[in-house]
Design a protein around this motif. Structure first.
Motif, mmCIF file in Angstrom:
data_model
loop_
_atom_site.group_PDB
_atom_site.id
_atom_site.type_symbol
_atom_site.label_atom_id
_atom_site.label_comp_id
_atom_site.label_asym_id
_atom_site.label_seq_id
_atom_site.Cartn_x
_atom_site.Cartn_y
_atom_site.Cartn_z
ATOM 1 N N VAL A 125 15.739 4.908 64.451
ATOM 2 C CA VAL A 125 15.623 7.306 65.304
ATOM 3 C C VAL A 125 16.602 7.837 63.996
ATOM 4 C CG1 VAL A 125 17.843 8.237 66.528
ATOM 5 C CG2 VAL A 125 15.928 5.933 67.281
ATOM 6 N N GLU A 126 16.994 6.852 62.933
ATOM 7 C CA GLU A 126 18.603 8.050 61.986
ATOM 8 C C GLU A 126 17.320 8.312 61.105
ATOM 9 O OE1 GLU A 126 21.500 8.539 62.674
ATOM 10 O OE2 GLU A 126 21.008 8.121 64.171
ATOM 11 N N ILE A 127 15.952 7.344 60.797
ATOM 12 C CA ILE A 127 15.571 7.666 59.535
ATOM 13 C C ILE A 127 14.786 9.250 59.680
ATOM 14 C CG2 ILE A 127 13.319 7.126 58.374
ATOM 15 C CD1 ILE A 127 14.052 4.521 58.535
ATOM 16 N N LEU A 128 14.028 8.928 61.313
ATOM 17 C CA LEU A 128 13.399 10.560 61.561
ATOM 18 C C LEU A 128 14.327 11.863 62.074
ATOM 19 C CD1 LEU A 128 11.449 8.219 64.922
ATOM 20 C CD2 LEU A 128 10.801 8.789 62.263
ATOM 21 N N LYS A 129 16.084 11.426 61.978
ATOM 22 C CA LYS A 129 16.402 12.347 62.278
ATOM 23 C C LYS A 129 16.919 12.906 60.653
ATOM 24 C CE LYS A 129 19.657 11.082 66.553
ATOM 25 N NZ LYS A 129 20.696 10.678 66.750
ATOM 26 N N THR A 130 16.693 12.484 60.425
ATOM 27 C CA THR A 130 17.342 12.541 58.287
ATOM 28 C C THR A 130 15.795 13.724 58.152
ATOM 29 O OG1 THR A 130 18.228 11.142 58.155
ATOM 30 C CG2 THR A 130 17.214 11.886 56.206
ATOM 31 N N GLU A 131 14.758 12.726 58.448
ATOM 32 C CA GLU A 131 13.437 13.757 57.929
ATOM 33 C C GLU A 131 13.347 14.657 58.807
ATOM 34 O OE1 GLU A 131 10.478 10.110 56.489
ATOM 35 O OE2 GLU A 131 9.699 11.347 58.352
ATOM 36 N N ALA A 132 13.713 15.264 59.681
ATOM 37 C CA ALA A 132 13.754 16.729 60.821
ATOM 38 C C ALA A 132 14.877 17.243 60.537
ATOM 39 C CB ALA A 132 13.545 15.940 62.060
ATOM 40 N N LYS A 133 15.861 17.055 59.819
ATOM 41 C CA LYS A 133 16.639 17.565 59.400
ATOM 42 C C LYS A 133 16.408 18.141 57.879
ATOM 43 C CE LYS A 133 20.957 15.233 61.755
ATOM 44 N NZ LYS A 133 22.103 14.826 61.090
ATOM 45 N N GLU A 134 15.744 17.453 57.299
ATOM 46 C CA GLU A 134 15.554 17.424 55.788
ATOM 47 C C GLU A 134 14.319 18.589 55.745
ATOM 48 O OE1 GLU A 134 15.363 14.141 53.722
ATOM 49 O OE2 GLU A 134 18.001 13.867 53.829
ATOM 50 N N GLY A 135 13.397 18.520 56.689
ATOM 51 C CA GLY A 135 12.383 19.757 56.789
ATOM 52 C C GLY A 135 11.029 18.569 56.614
ATOM 53 N N ASN A 136 11.654 17.140 56.186
ATOM 54 C CA ASN A 136 10.298 16.525 56.003
ATOM 55 C C ASN A 136 9.088 15.944 56.942
ATOM 56 O OD1 ASN A 136 11.245 17.298 53.033
ATOM 57 N ND2 ASN A 136 12.647 15.065 53.289
ATOM 58 N N ALA A 137 9.380 15.736 58.149
ATOM 59 C CA ALA A 137 9.172 15.089 59.183
ATOM 60 C C ALA A 137 7.234 16.076 59.479
ATOM 61 C CB ALA A 137 10.159 15.925 60.363
ATOM 62 N N ARG A 138 6.948 16.067 59.260
ATOM 63 C CA ARG A 138 5.525 17.393 58.985
ATOM 64 C C ARG A 138 5.059 16.856 58.184
ATOM 65 N NH1 ARG A 138 4.401 19.602 64.223
ATOM 66 N NH2 ARG A 138 6.644 20.331 65.128
ATOM 67 N N ASN A 139 5.559 16.223 56.557
ATOM 68 C CA ASN A 139 4.461 15.825 55.627
ATOM 69 C C ASN A 139 3.818 14.816 56.372
ATOM 70 O OD1 ASN A 139 6.070 17.965 54.320
ATOM 71 N ND2 ASN A 139 7.353 16.275 52.786
ATOM 72 N N GLU A 140 2.558 14.651 55.331
ATOM 73 C CA GLU A 140 1.829 13.500 55.501
ATOM 74 C C GLU A 140 2.338 12.139 55.689
ATOM 75 O OE1 GLU A 140 -1.811 12.702 57.139
ATOM 76 O OE2 GLU A 140 -1.043 14.910 56.790
ATOM 77 N N SER A 141 3.556 12.149 54.775
ATOM 78 C CA SER A 141 3.671 10.689 53.430
ATOM 79 C C SER A 141 4.940 10.476 54.287
ATOM 80 C CB SER A 141 4.085 11.272 52.242
ATOM 81 O OG SER A 141 4.431 11.366 51.838
ATOM 82 N N SER A 142 5.454 11.237 55.516
ATOM 83 C CA SER A 142 6.317 11.102 55.905
ATOM 84 C C SER A 142 6.431 9.727 56.435
ATOM 85 C CB SER A 142 7.105 12.022 57.151
ATOM 86 O OG SER A 142 6.620 11.637 58.208
ATOM 87 N N CYS A 143 7.607 8.994 56.684
ATOM 88 C CA CYS A 143 8.495 8.021 57.791
ATOM 89 C C CYS A 143 7.478 8.610 59.471
ATOM 90 C CB CYS A 143 9.555 7.112 57.901
ATOM 91 S SG CYS A 143 9.350 6.490 56.038
ATOM 92 N N SER A 144 8.033 9.818 59.957
ATOM 93 C CA SER A 144 7.768 9.980 60.717
ATOM 94 C C SER A 144 6.638 9.698 60.944
ATOM 95 C CB SER A 144 8.529 11.564 61.583
ATOM 96 O OG SER A 144 10.034 11.823 60.605
ATOM 97 N N LYS A 145 5.332 11.111 61.110
ATOM 98 C CA LYS A 145 3.771 10.650 60.811
ATOM 99 C C LYS A 145 3.676 8.903 60.611
ATOM 100 C CE LYS A 145 2.481 14.676 60.435
ATOM 101 N NZ LYS A 145 0.967 15.662 60.502
#
Length: 175
Positions: free
Chosen positions: A91-111
């Protein structure tokens, strides 16, 4: 005769996988308070590795899905290994990516996480269906699970490729 014996062996291996997966426990976020949401990274990845074993037992039909799952596991594993104490909670990894604006990147942990959870849904439905009706034809079970869990998220090219793969691989296993 040989085909039915192989099918029986696969079914017993899948039953073993069902038992193993059901013993895995992941802490689920509770209620509306997302501040305390916690999904431990290592146990989640362990569960995903068990899903790979289930996909292997189903056979070559799942090779493309298996490759995607493996890539997604590796993405999360690399993030975890880069700083195990900081990245012990997905959850913290996903929050960090969202804050940094990286969550929608193809290589993101969120994806990677989204597609892994979709695969878990697929595998769960597949195993539940087999547990309820072990005599059901594997091709039908795979197609039904795909239609409910993965197809809504795939474009027409991915859906068509899945159908062709299913038909070719199941047809070749009959011959």
């Amino acid at each position: 005769m040989k085909s039915s014996r192989r099918e029986t062996e696969k079914r017993s291996e899948i039953c073993s996988a069902i038992e193993e997966l059901s013993m895995m426990a992941i802490v689920k976020p509770g209620g509306e308070d997302h501040e305390f949401a916690h999904i431990p990274t290592k146990p989640f990845l362990s569960l995903c590795y068990l899903v790979l074993q289930v996909l292997d037992k189903i056979g070559p039909t799942m090779v493309v899905l298996r490759q995607d799952v493996h890539q997604n596991i590796k993405a999360l594993e690399m993030m975890h290994e880069s700083n195990p104490s900081l990245n012990s909670n997905l959850v913290e990894i996903l929050k960090t990516e969202a804050k940094e604006g990286n969550a929608r990147n193809e290589s993101s942990c969120s994806k990677a996480f989204v597609w892994l959870t979709r695969t878990l849904d697929f595998t769960s439905l597949l195993l539940q269906t087999l547990a309820k009706d072990p005599e059901k034809i594997m091709e039908q079970v795979v197609e039904e699970a795909y239609d409910v869990t993965m197809k809504p998220w795939h474009g027409w090219i991915s859906s068509a490729a899945f159908r062709v793969t299913i038909n070719l691989l199941f047809f070749s296993s009959i011959v």
